[in-house]
Design a protein around this motif. Structure first.
Motif, PDB file in Angstrom:
ATOM      1  N   LEU A  37       0.824  -1.205   0.000  1.00  0.00           N
ATOM      2  CA  LEU A  37       0.000   0.000   0.000  1.00  0.00           C
ATOM      3  C   LEU A  37       0.861   1.260   0.000  1.00  0.00           C
ATOM      4  N   VAL A  38       1.918   1.255   0.798  1.00  0.00           N
ATOM      5  CA  VAL A  38       2.815   2.409   0.874  1.00  0.00           C
ATOM      6  C   VAL A  38       3.473   2.669  -0.474  1.00  0.00           C
ATOM      7  N   VAL A  39       3.991   1.629  -1.101  1.00  0.00           N
ATOM      8  CA  VAL A  39       4.663   1.782  -2.395  1.00  0.00           C
ATOM      9  C   VAL A  39       3.674   2.228  -3.465  1.00  0.00           C
ATOM     10  N   GLU A  40       2.492   1.657  -3.483  1.00  0.00           N
ATOM     11  CA  GLU A  40       1.482   2.030  -4.477  1.00  0.00           C
ATOM     12  C   GLU A  40       1.039   3.476  -4.309  1.00  0.00           C
ATOM     13  N   ALA A  41       1.054   3.992  -3.085  1.00  0.00           N
ATOM     14  CA  ALA A  41       0.653   5.370  -2.830  1.00  0.00           C
ATOM     15  C   ALA A  41       1.766   6.370  -3.117  1.00  0.00           C
ATOM     16  N   SER A  42       2.981   5.882  -3.237  1.00  0.00           N
ATOM     17  CA  SER A  42       4.128   6.756  -3.488  1.00  0.00           C
ATOM     18  C   SER A  42       4.048   7.363  -4.883  1.00  0.00           C
TER      19      SER A  42
END
Length: 70
Positions: A37-42
Motif C-alpha cells: 500500500l505504501v509503495v502504491e501510494a508513493s
C-alpha cells in the motif's frame, strides 16, 4: 540560517537523510500488505528503502563534488 546557501542546503540534506532513514525503519516493520500500500501510494512507486539510499547517494556525491572544487 547561515549566510552560505550551500551550508544551508547541506544541513537540510542531512536532515532529509535522517528522516528517510527513520521512514525506512518504520516501513520495515509493516506487513507485506501494508508495504504494498505504501509503495502504491508513493508518487514514484518506490519504497522508503530506495528513498533512503538515494538520499545517502546524493549526499555522498555532493560532498565529492564540493571537495573537488576546493
Amino acid at each position: 540560517m547561515s549566510m552560505n546557501h550551500m551550508e544551508d542546503f547541506l544541513y537540510q540534506l542531512k536532515d532529509y537523510m535522517q528522516y528517510t532513514t527513520e521512514l525506512r525503519s518504520s516501513y520495515e516493520h509493516l506487513s507485506e500488505h501494508e508495504k504494498k500500500l505504501v509503495v502504491e501510494a508513493s508518487p514514484t512507486k518506490q519504497s522508503p528503502e530506495v528513498m533512503a539510499k538515494q538520499a545517502y547517494a546524493w549526499h555522498d556525491e555532493l560532498f565529492k563534488s564540493l571537495n573537488k572544487s576546493r
